[in-house]
Design an enzyme around this catalytic site. Structure first.
Site, short mmCIF file in Angstrom:
data_model
loop_
_atom_site.label_atom_id
_atom_site.label_comp_id
_atom_site.label_asym_id
_atom_site.label_seq_id
_atom_site.Cartn_x
_atom_site.Cartn_y
_atom_site.Cartn_z
N ARG A 16 0.86 -1.20 0.00
CA ARG A 16 0.00 0.00 0.00
C ARG A 16 0.88 1.23 0.00
O ARG A 16 2.10 1.14 0.11
CB ARG A 16 -0.83 0.04 1.29
N VAL A 65 8.54 -8.72 8.87
CA VAL A 65 9.96 -8.37 8.83
C VAL A 65 10.61 -8.37 10.22
O VAL A 65 11.84 -8.41 10.33
CB VAL A 65 10.23 -7.00 8.14
N ASN A 91 11.06 -0.40 3.76
CA ASN A 91 9.98 0.59 3.82
C ASN A 91 8.87 0.20 4.80
O ASN A 91 8.11 1.06 5.22
CB ASN A 91 9.41 0.75 2.40
N SER A 143 11.76 8.96 8.49
CA SER A 143 10.66 9.94 8.61
C SER A 143 11.23 11.24 9.17
O SER A 143 12.21 11.21 9.93
CB SER A 143 9.59 9.41 9.56
N TYR A 156 7.69 5.81 17.65
CA TYR A 156 7.92 5.97 16.21
C TYR A 156 9.17 6.83 15.96
O TYR A 156 10.03 6.48 15.12
CB TYR A 156 6.68 6.62 15.59
N ALA A 157 9.31 7.95 16.69
CA ALA A 157 10.47 8.83 16.52
C ALA A 157 11.77 8.08 16.85
O ALA A 157 12.76 8.19 16.13
CB ALA A 157 10.34 10.06 17.42
N ALA A 158 11.73 7.29 17.95
CA ALA A 158 12.93 6.53 18.33
C ALA A 158 13.28 5.50 17.25
O ALA A 158 14.44 5.31 16.91
CB ALA A 158 12.70 5.83 19.67
N LYS A 160 12.63 5.66 14.04
CA LYS A 160 13.12 6.30 12.80
C LYS A 160 14.48 6.98 13.03
O LYS A 160 15.32 6.99 12.13
CB LYS A 160 12.08 7.30 12.28
P1 NAP Z 1 1.06 2.05 5.04
O1 NAP Z 1 0.19 2.59 3.97
O2 NAP Z 1 0.49 1.87 6.41
O3 NAP Z 1 1.69 0.66 4.53
C1 NAP Z 1 2.62 -0.01 5.32
C2 NAP Z 1 3.11 -1.26 4.61
O4 NAP Z 1 4.06 -1.90 5.48
C3 NAP Z 1 2.02 -2.28 4.34
O5 NAP Z 1 2.21 -2.88 3.07
C4 NAP Z 1 2.20 -3.30 5.45
O6 NAP Z 1 1.81 -4.63 5.13
C5 NAP Z 1 3.70 -3.27 5.62
N1 NAP Z 1 4.08 -3.76 6.95
C6 NAP Z 1 3.76 -3.26 8.16
N2 NAP Z 1 4.28 -4.01 9.14
C7 NAP Z 1 4.97 -5.01 8.53
C8 NAP Z 1 5.72 -6.11 8.99
N3 NAP Z 1 5.89 -6.36 10.31
N4 NAP Z 1 6.27 -6.96 8.08
C9 NAP Z 1 6.11 -6.75 6.76
N5 NAP Z 1 5.42 -5.70 6.26
C10 NAP Z 1 4.84 -4.86 7.14
O7 NAP Z 1 2.35 2.96 5.25
P2 NAP Z 1 2.93 4.19 4.41
O8 NAP Z 1 2.26 5.43 4.88
O9 NAP Z 1 2.96 3.87 2.96
O10 NAP Z 1 4.43 4.25 4.99
C11 NAP Z 1 5.49 3.53 4.41
C12 NAP Z 1 6.77 3.91 5.14
O11 NAP Z 1 6.96 5.32 5.08
C13 NAP Z 1 6.75 3.55 6.64
O12 NAP Z 1 8.02 3.12 7.05
C14 NAP Z 1 6.41 4.87 7.30
O13 NAP Z 1 6.88 4.94 8.63
C15 NAP Z 1 7.12 5.84 6.39
N6 NAP Z 1 6.59 7.20 6.43
C16 NAP Z 1 5.32 7.46 6.07
C17 NAP Z 1 4.86 8.77 6.12
C18 NAP Z 1 3.46 9.14 5.72
O14 NAP Z 1 3.12 10.32 5.85
N7 NAP Z 1 2.64 8.23 5.24
C19 NAP Z 1 5.70 9.81 6.55
C20 NAP Z 1 7.00 9.48 6.92
C21 NAP Z 1 7.45 8.18 6.84
P3 NAP Z 1 0.22 -4.99 4.92
O15 NAP Z 1 -0.12 -4.35 3.61
O16 NAP Z 1 0.21 -6.47 4.89
O17 NAP Z 1 -0.48 -4.38 6.10
#
Ligand code: NAP
Length: 248
Positions: A16, A65, A91, A143, A156-158, A160
């Site tokens: 996603r 993971v 990611n 992040s 989350y901050a820790a 990242k």
């Molecule tokens: P998201 O839409 O919630 O998607 C997260 C993805 O990670 C999903 O495909 C999920 O799998 C997978 N996942 C979660 N836990 C997992 C695990 N234990 N093992 C394997 N896969 C796992 O997240 P996103 O917003 O795209 O964020 C992606 C990355 O960007 C993250 O690291 C997040 O911290 C970082 N980020 C996001 C933002 C933001 O504004 N969105 C900002 C800064 C950083 P499922 O599909 O099976 O649930």
């Protein structure tokens, strides 16, 4: 324009949001992809969507993971299916927000285990084959919260901030082998992760972003394909924000 013909990208959290956008972007540029998610249905749907446009570009792998034995097993399977790896993207990430006073130990552990230990498990499992590959790259999705901190997101901050330290250490360890390792620090990007915020919070955040809007997943994907490209060969150990100016 960068091309990834003949290159293999292993991407966690590709089901996603940001991960799926990255997967689409790499597939459009000719890469083959191993897409890892926590749930079977999610990685299968992502692979199906990509393969509908780019025949046989993606294979799904369901794995947590944070589970090192499961990661080692899936790494073997991926290396046997694809014959190697050129780009590793860590990611996968989760949030379990709450003020420290109310934060449960389980919420701390879940976030650190997925966001930080997950990257450790994946990098350990793929570092040797990466060292042997052409133009090897590791990209960690951190992040801006890992740079700035945030009330209600100590876990989350820790995780990242830890991922940023991990990135710099891995960059130093693997530089001699030609592997670059960089971190992307997205700001607020429109995804499932940020859709859960209520409208008042979103408005407040938007007000504090110099470019006055949330980013799109494609903004992060564009940075990832650049960092994975040959053009980025001299960049390592860096944290690059795509955040509308939040952290300037
Ligand atoms: P998201 O839409 O919630 O998607 C997260 C993805 O990670 C999903 O495909 C999920 O799998 C997978 N996942 C979660 N836990 C997992 C695990 N234990 N093992 C394997 N896969 C796992 O997240 P996103 O917003 O795209 O964020 C992606 C990355 O960007 C993250 O690291 C997040 O911290 C970082 N980020 C996001 C933002 C933001 O504004 N969105 C900002 C800064 C950083 P499922 O599909 O099976 O649930």
């Amino acid at each position: 324009m960068a091309t990834f013909d003949g290159k293999v990208v292993v991407l966690s959290g590709g089901g996603r949001g940001i991960g799926l956008a990255m997967a689409k972007s790499f597939a459009a540029k000719g890469a083959k992809l191993a897409i890892l998610t926590r749930t079977e249905s999610s990685c299968q749907a992502a692979a199906d969507a990509i393969n509908a446009e780019y025949a046989e570009a993606a294979k799904p792998y369901a794995v947590d993971v944070s589970d090192s034995a499961a990661v080692d097993a899936v790494a073997k399977e991926i290396l046997s299916d694809f014959g190697g790896i050129n780009v590793l993207i860590n990611n996968a990430g989760i949030t379990r927000d709450g003020l420290l006073m109310r934060m449960k130990e389980a919420d701390w552990d879940a976030v650190l285990d997925t966001n930080l230990k997950g990257a450790f498990n994946m990098t350990k499992a793929f570092q040797r084959p990466l060292m042997k590959s052409a133009d090897p790259r590791i990209i960690n999705v951190a992040s801006v919260i890992g740079l700035m901190g945030n009330a209600g997101q100590a876990n989350y901050a820790a995780s990242k901030a830890g991922l940023i330290g991990f990135t710099k250490s891995v960059a130093r360890e693997l530089a001699g082998k030609g592997v670059t390792c960089n971190a992307i620090a997205p700001g607020f990007i429109q995804t499932d992760m940020t859709d859960v915020l209520d409208d008042k919070v979103k408005e407040g955040i938007q007000e504090r972003i110099p470019l006055k809007s949330f980013g799109q997943v494609e903004d992060v994907a564009a940075l990832a394909t650049f960092l994975a490209s040959e053009e980025a060969r001299y960049i390592t150990g860096q944290v690059i924000a795509t955040d509308g100016g939040m952290t300037m």
